[in-house]
Scaffold this motif. Structure first.
Motif, PDB file in Angstrom:
ATOM      1  N   ASP A   1       0.760  -4.542  -8.006  1.00 43.74           N
ATOM      2  CA  ASP A   1       1.728  -5.614  -7.197  1.00 43.74           C
ATOM      3  C   ASP A   1       1.850  -6.951  -8.164  1.00 43.74           C
ATOM      4  O   ASP A   1       2.991  -7.501  -8.096  1.00 43.74           O
TER       5      ASP A   1
ATOM      6  N   GLY B   1       3.627  -5.391   0.688  1.00 47.19           N
ATOM      7  CA  GLY B   1       2.176  -4.938   0.577  1.00 47.19           C
ATOM      8  C   GLY B   1       0.853  -5.438   1.453  1.00 47.19           C
ATOM      9  O   GLY B   1       0.414  -4.919   1.573  1.00 47.19           O
TER      10      GLY B   1
ATOM     11  N   VAL C   1      -1.035  -3.654   4.107  1.00 44.00           N
ATOM     12  CA  VAL C   1      -2.679  -3.355   4.007  1.00 44.00           C
ATOM     13  C   VAL C   1      -3.482  -4.135   5.210  1.00 44.00           C
ATOM     14  O   VAL C   1      -4.187  -3.578   5.724  1.00 44.00           O
TER      15      VAL C   1
ATOM     16  N   TRP D   1       4.841   0.129  -0.356  1.00 43.90           N
ATOM     17  CA  TRP D   1       4.106   1.240  -0.020  1.00 43.90           C
ATOM     18  C   TRP D   1       3.444   2.006  -1.201  1.00 43.90           C
ATOM     19  O   TRP D   1       2.334   2.337  -1.175  1.00 43.90           O
TER      20      TRP D   1
ATOM     21  N   ASN E   1       2.751   0.874  -4.267  1.00 42.20           N
ATOM     22  CA  ASN E   1       1.480   0.282  -4.666  1.00 42.20           C
ATOM     23  C   ASN E   1       0.230   0.055  -3.695  1.00 42.20           C
ATOM     24  O   ASN E   1      -0.884  -0.447  -4.130  1.00 42.20           O
ATOM     25  N   SER E   2       0.568   0.343  -2.584  1.00 44.31           N
ATOM     26  CA  SER E   2      -0.650   0.218  -1.685  1.00 44.31           C
ATOM     27  C   SER E   2      -1.145   1.508  -1.204  1.00 44.31           C
ATOM     28  O   SER E   2      -2.089   1.616  -0.249  1.00 44.31           O
TER      29      SER E   2
ATOM     30  N   ASP F   1      -4.901   1.485  -1.855  1.00 47.09           N
ATOM     31  CA  ASP F   1      -5.670   0.726  -0.952  1.00 47.09           C
ATOM     32  C   ASP F   1      -5.972   1.535   0.503  1.00 47.09           C
ATOM     33  O   ASP F   1      -7.280   1.631   0.891  1.00 47.09           O
TER      34      ASP F   1
ATOM     35  N   CYS G   1      -9.354  -5.541   2.433  1.00 46.03           N
ATOM     36  CA  CYS G   1      -7.969  -5.486   3.370  1.00 46.03           C
ATOM     37  C   CYS G   1      -7.564  -6.863   3.497  1.00 46.03           C
ATOM     38  O   CYS G   1      -6.211  -7.019   3.665  1.00 46.03           O
TER      39      CYS G   1
ATOM     40  N   PRO H   1      -4.687  -8.846  -0.388  1.00 50.01           N
ATOM     41  CA  PRO H   1      -3.490  -9.380  -0.186  1.00 50.01           C
ATOM     42  C   PRO H   1      -3.653 -10.781  -0.445  1.00 50.01           C
ATOM     43  O   PRO H   1      -2.589 -11.376  -0.897  1.00 50.01           O
TER      44      PRO H   1
ATOM     45  N   ASN I   1      -3.191 -11.154  -4.245  1.00 47.63           N
ATOM     46  CA  ASN I   1      -1.847 -10.578  -4.579  1.00 47.63           C
ATOM     47  C   ASN I   1      -0.789 -11.579  -4.107  1.00 47.63           C
ATOM     48  O   ASN I   1       0.318 -11.932  -4.845  1.00 47.63           O
TER      49      ASN I   1
END
Length: 615
Positions: free
Chosen positions: A162, A187, A191, A487, A489-490, A493, A516, A520, A523
């Motif tokens: 990300d 993202g 998450v 999506w 990149n997640s 997770d 979770c 974020p 990021n």
């Protein structure tokens, strides 16, 4: 004794098989173009000729007017002659689609989609194999406390795709940052809503509760971060000092988490943070027992420091005994429903796949120093140290086209000389049996820097491809960043955190929920903040103008709504994760996607100043 391969391993092997076959197809496509197509130069060069009938429509700096033409020949000439169609990466995807595959659009779609999947895989695999490995080793050699390692290096390791995708968006050819803004927020929304929602729904029957103070702290700080970002978007511009102030929010978060951890007097060895990797094995993970390929186990990512001490108990509970699994794997004869892996033909096919994967594996392995015990090779160690300076020089020269031939030659010679010196030192001072034990820090720093370089290269190419796909499909690249890039990149997770929550009882759920929200936060602040800092630094003393995309208001608004829903519902349920919380979060995300999809397709016109510049 035969044992059926687990569903996760079946999926991993099938995915690896798909990746290798896709790469073989793309490599064959490229070689065919290189050998037989008259437009082979279009992969790297832009035509300087501009037909008059194309120039008449070229009144914008982007490539949106390509759909005004009907024949693929006209579209090809427009793409070749328009400056706005110039690629941000190393490959001109628009010329591949309209010029090389113009008469066969189905082939063009297939090539670009397969390359998109392959780039996603390379981005995640590079971060997991090399970037995270360097961070783990650095945290140990620097003797960082588990608190600091958990909220800095651990978060950076899992959030690398990300962060680097966002930086590539800000520092690319266009430099607008629209894709980066939407991908990071998308993202974070995915998450904090979908992943948390799936966790709550999956373990609702267990009546698991989470720590109230840690949850409220993360939610409130996430809301503060989004509020600060919203203020930046409303103002429409940010200067260097504002960017630095935004980045400093994360250092405040680290200080708060560290202070809370010290007050509770809960501290363990830093190595325990990284021992959770067997639980979080994903499609991009390295399994040393696989017959082919090399996939490093990724970090779980974003573990709250208040929960780190619980990891040891999870491992002792036998959720995933890696030693037993490895011993079983050594002796087992793996089979599937068709008996494919039992046949001698599969062994030959495995070697074939291993060989065709080498073009994906070798460039990174031969330029990124790796000094871990299980992956040490003196040959690759010496070669990577020797070739790393040369790769950096090549990247620097390609990014500085103003250099003349003589200066470029001098730079290449200097890079080659440095590589020879480093390679010679590595050859003399290392052993074949074991990785170096002394002067380990330069090796780790070199591996970290080279993994950063590779991650940025792949992320930059991925963003360039998304922008090109936006032009082809007539969709805003920001929408693709909000969905596909976010999506992609997640996925890690989703797999890792849900597996941790389902298999780890209350401790696992606590760690997963903390991840979770802490992930974020990292990021959003570092992914966007560093992009702001680099962009404002390059534009100094001018301010960086935020892209006029009023859909950002909707994204931030829905994201805040999801956080507020969790903040209100969870304390009322005595901090127990149940279906009400999970279904509500998923519903909020689906509602948001429905609104954005309707706006993209033009089905639901929304009036008002907030949507004046929508898409």
């Amino acid at each position: 004794m035969a044992r059926v391969i687990s569903p996760l391993n079946q999926v991993r092997r099938s995915f690896i098989l798909f990746i290798n076959i896709s790469f073989l197809f793309l490599l064959s496509f490229y070689l065919t173009i290189l050998l037989f197509s008259s437009d082979s130069r279009l992969l790297h060069h832009q035509s300087k000729t501009s037909p008059n009938h194309v120039q008449k429509l070229d009144g914008s700096v982007n490539c949106s007017q390509v759909h005004h033409f009907h024949s693929y020949q006209e579209k090809c000439e427009y793409v070749k002659s328009t400056k706005g169609c110039k690629p941000g990466g190393y490959i001109n995807y628009l010329q591949i689609f309209y010029c090389i595959c113009g008469s066969s659009p189905g082939l063009g779609y297939t090539v670009l989609i397969l390359w998109l999947i392959l780039l996603f895989y390379l981005l995640a695999n590079t971060a997991a194999n090399y970037f995270c490995s360097s961070l783990e080793s650095l945290s140990k050699i620097l003797q960082l406390s588990p608190t600091i390692a958990g909220v800095t290096l651990l978060s950076l390791g899992n959030g690398a795709p990300d962060v680097f995708a966002s930086l590539a968006s800000f520092m690319g050819t266009t430099g607008s940052g629209g894709v980066g803004l939407n991908s990071v927020l998308g993202g974070a929304f995915f998450v904090s809503s979908v992943v948390v929602g799936v966790i709550c729904i999956s373990i609702s029957s267990k009546e698991v509760s989470v720590d109230k103070s840690s949850f409220i702290r993360d939610i409130l700080f996430f809301l503060l971060t989004l509020g600060s970002l919203l203020a930046i978007v409303i103002v429409g511009a940010i200067n260097i000092w504002g960017a630095i102030a935004f980045v400093s929010l994360y250092f405040i978060y680290v200080f708060i988490v560290s202070t809370a951890h010290i007050c509770r007097k809960k501290d363990i060895k830093v190595s325990n943070i990284f021992d959770i990797s067997p639980i979080t094995r994903t499609l991009f993970a390295y399994d040393p027992n696989e017959q082919f390929g090399e996939f490093r186990t990724p970090l779980l990512g974003h573990v709250s420091s208040d929960d780190v001490e619980k990891l040891g108990s999870i491992q002792k509970s036998g959720v995933n005994n890696e030693d037993e699994d490895r011993e079983d794997n050594r002796n087992e004869l793996t089979t599937n429903c068709f008996g494919l892996f039992d046949t001698p033909a599969w062994n030959y096919f495995s070697w074939f796949l291993y060989i065709i994967e080498l073009p994906i594996y070798l460039p990174r392995r031969m330029t990124i120093p790796v000094v871990s015990e299980e992956r040490w090779s003196k040959f690759f160690g010496v070669v990577s140290v020797a070739l790393a300076p040369i790769l950096l020089v090549v990247l620097w020269v390609t990014q500085n086209k103003a250099l003349g031939y003589n200066r470029s030659l001098m730079v290449y010679l200097a890079g080659g000389l440095v590589g020879i010196v480093f390679g010679t030192i590595a050859f003399v001072t290392t052993k074949s049996a074991n990785p170096p034990k002394r002067c380990l820090l330069p090796w780790l720093v070199g591996g970290f820097l080279m993994s950063v370089a590779w991650t940025y290269i792949i992320a930059d190419e991925l963003v360039s491809l998304l922008v090109s796909l936006g032009s082809i499909f007539g969709i805003s690249p920001s929408i693709l960043g909000l969905t596909l890039l976010a999506w992609g990149n997640s996925i890690g997770d989703l797999v890792a955190n849900v597996a941790m929550a389902v298999n780890g009882d209350q401790d696992g759920a606590q760690i997963a929920i903390s991840g979770c929200y802490a992930g974020p936060i990292f990021n959003t602040i570092m992914g966007l903040g560093l992009g702001f800092v680099f962009k404002t630094w390059s534009d100094y003393p001018s301010s960086f103008v935020i892209p006029k995309d009023t859909s950002l208001y909707a994204t931030i608004g829905f994201l805040m709504a999801g956080l507020l829903w969790a903040l209100v519902i969870l304390p009322r349920k005595n901090m127990k994760l149940d279906r009400l919380l999970g279904c509500g979060l998923v519903a909020i995300y689906l509602c948001f996607l429905s609104v954005r999809l309707a706006q993209t397709l033009g089905g639901v016109p929304i009036q008002g100043t907030l949507y004046r510049y929508f898409l």
